[in-house]
Scaffold this motif. Sequence first.
Motif, PDB file in Angstrom:
ATOM      1  N   VAL A   1       4.867   4.276   8.903  1.00 35.91           N
ATOM      2  CA  VAL A   1       3.935   3.397   8.315  1.00 35.91           C
ATOM      3  C   VAL A   1       3.825   2.338   9.462  1.00 35.91           C
ATOM      4  O   VAL A   1       2.577   1.912  10.090  1.00 35.91           O
ATOM      5  CB  VAL A   1       4.531   2.482   7.096  1.00 35.91           C
ATOM      6  CG1 VAL A   1       3.312   1.495   6.900  1.00 35.91           C
ATOM      7  CG2 VAL A   1       4.333   3.499   6.089  1.00 35.91           C
ATOM      8  N   ALA A   2       4.823   1.866  10.130  1.00 30.12           N
ATOM      9  CA  ALA A   2       4.812   0.857  11.383  1.00 30.12           C
ATOM     10  C   ALA A   2       4.040   1.298  12.453  1.00 30.12           C
ATOM     11  O   ALA A   2       3.100   0.742  13.056  1.00 30.12           O
ATOM     12  CB  ALA A   2       6.065   0.204  11.644  1.00 30.12           C
TER      13      ALA A   2
ATOM     14  N   ARG B   1       0.764  -1.251  -0.046  1.00 33.83           N
ATOM     15  CA  ARG B   1       0.075  -0.058  -0.049  1.00 33.83           C
ATOM     16  C   ARG B   1       0.930   1.313   0.071  1.00 33.83           C
ATOM     17  O   ARG B   1       0.530   2.343  -0.449  1.00 33.83           O
ATOM     18  CB  ARG B   1      -0.775   0.048   1.153  1.00 33.83           C
ATOM     19  CG  ARG B   1      -2.382   0.447   0.966  1.00 33.83           C
ATOM     20  CD  ARG B   1      -3.121   0.230   2.185  1.00 33.83           C
ATOM     21  NE  ARG B   1      -2.705   0.223   3.384  1.00 33.83           N
ATOM     22  CZ  ARG B   1      -2.580  -0.778   4.331  1.00 33.83           C
ATOM     23  NH1 ARG B   1      -3.038  -2.076   3.998  1.00 33.83           N
ATOM     24  NH2 ARG B   1      -2.261  -0.700   5.401  1.00 33.83           N
ATOM     25  N   HIS B   2       1.864   1.242   0.839  1.00 35.60           N
ATOM     26  CA  HIS B   2       2.777   2.249   0.746  1.00 35.60           C
ATOM     27  C   HIS B   2       4.035   2.280  -0.088  1.00 35.60           C
ATOM     28  O   HIS B   2       5.033   3.160   0.220  1.00 35.60           O
ATOM     29  CB  HIS B   2       3.263   2.462   2.159  1.00 35.60           C
ATOM     30  CG  HIS B   2       2.228   2.726   3.117  1.00 35.60           C
ATOM     31  ND1 HIS B   2       1.591   4.002   3.192  1.00 35.60           N
ATOM     32  CD2 HIS B   2       1.274   2.084   3.804  1.00 35.60           C
ATOM     33  CE1 HIS B   2       0.728   4.252   4.332  1.00 35.60           C
ATOM     34  NE2 HIS B   2       0.329   2.958   4.518  1.00 35.60           N
ATOM     35  N   GLY B   3       3.988   1.578  -1.113  1.00 36.93           N
ATOM     36  CA  GLY B   3       5.157   1.344  -1.781  1.00 36.93           C
ATOM     37  C   GLY B   3       6.561   0.945  -1.363  1.00 36.93           C
ATOM     38  O   GLY B   3       7.572   1.433  -1.958  1.00 36.93           O
ATOM     39  N   MET B   4       6.441   0.235  -0.433  1.00 39.07           N
ATOM     40  CA  MET B   4       7.613  -0.304   0.271  1.00 39.07           C
ATOM     41  C   MET B   4       8.171  -1.564  -0.279  1.00 39.07           C
ATOM     42  O   MET B   4       7.142  -2.167  -0.687  1.00 39.07           O
ATOM     43  CB  MET B   4       7.482  -0.227   1.805  1.00 39.07           C
ATOM     44  CG  MET B   4       7.097   0.983   2.209  1.00 39.07           C
ATOM     45  SD  MET B   4       6.417   1.188   3.982  1.00 39.07           S
ATOM     46  CE  MET B   4       7.205  -0.211   5.048  1.00 39.07           C
TER      47      MET B   4
ATOM     48  N   THR C   1      11.885  -3.391  11.304  1.00 43.82           N
ATOM     49  CA  THR C   1      10.391  -3.636  11.577  1.00 43.82           C
ATOM     50  C   THR C   1       9.628  -3.485  10.130  1.00 43.82           C
ATOM     51  O   THR C   1       8.652  -4.144  10.305  1.00 43.82           O
ATOM     52  CB  THR C   1      10.207  -2.044  12.346  1.00 43.82           C
ATOM     53  OG1 THR C   1      10.885  -1.772  13.331  1.00 43.82           O
ATOM     54  CG2 THR C   1       8.710  -2.092  12.939  1.00 43.82           C
ATOM     55  N   LEU C   2      10.487  -2.833   9.318  1.00 43.41           N
ATOM     56  CA  LEU C   2       9.489  -2.617   7.951  1.00 43.41           C
ATOM     57  C   LEU C   2       8.213  -2.196   8.349  1.00 43.41           C
ATOM     58  O   LEU C   2       8.138  -0.936   8.954  1.00 43.41           O
ATOM     59  CB  LEU C   2       9.232  -3.915   7.273  1.00 43.41           C
ATOM     60  CG  LEU C   2       8.925  -3.789   5.748  1.00 43.41           C
ATOM     61  CD1 LEU C   2       9.961  -3.191   5.136  1.00 43.41           C
ATOM     62  CD2 LEU C   2       8.334  -5.110   5.231  1.00 43.41           C
TER      63      LEU C   2
END
Length: 221
Positions: free
Chosen positions: A105-106, A41-44, A74-75
């Motif tokens: 995001v985490a 969702r966040h382009g990670m 964590t990612l």
Amino acid sequence: MADQDSRAGERYATAQILDYTARTHHPADPALERAFEAPARHGMPEIQLGPAEGRLLELLLRLVNAHKVVEIGTLAGYSALWMARALPPGGHLWTIESDPTHAGVAAEVIGEAGLGDRVSIIRGDAAEVLPKLSDSGPFCAVFVDADKARYDAYGRWATENLRTGGLLIGDNAYLFGRLLDDVVEAAAMRRFHEEMAKHYRSVCIPTPDGLAVGLRVDPEA
Ligand code: SAH
Ligand code: DHB
Ligand code: MG
């Protein structure tokens, strides 16, 4: 007999079987599914654990009654969410993330799951964070899932900071298939395995990229 575990190519787990066993053993959970989808969702990068691996972390932490846990890498908080769910009241997870976007995001993912009070996302390079984190130990489990070239240092930190009976867990223990290559990351990952073998009762579980798991044994024994 030496190659009992290396029957490479024998893969009985079809996509359909994996889907059935996942649905049966750990039924769909909206918060976890949302967390799993957060990197996309966040382009990670989509390099989070798989659902069965997350579930395994939860079970391992429960088995050792882990109440103080450290995660390195964590990612978007997917593995952190699984581990936070394993904690008893008053338990705590410290998870370290150097990428500010990932950490942000985490924080959202963990907050949405209502676990913000049990999880500290520490923003920074693990090499700098870990020495300071020692004061909050000793810990019950350390999960290593960050920069592969420093797994050896992370493993040594864990050995210094885990209680007897604590767990050291490392993802990507096969180093994407390069574990035996002549590159610095591979040498570091092999030292991580050797550290575990020396100070832990351990095993490397054949997940897609290997999950090394060790139980810290009494240094005096
Ligand atoms: N454990 C996560 C996946 C982690 S991916 C999960 O299963 O959901 C690896 C993460 O480690 C990335 O977010 C990366 O930014 C972070 N990382 C890499 N090197 C790091 C370092 N030296 N210190 C802290 N975090 C680091
Ligand atoms: C990568 C990192 C991981 O921790 C992982 O499980 C898969 C891939 C990577 O850096 O590409
Ligand atoms: Mg990984």
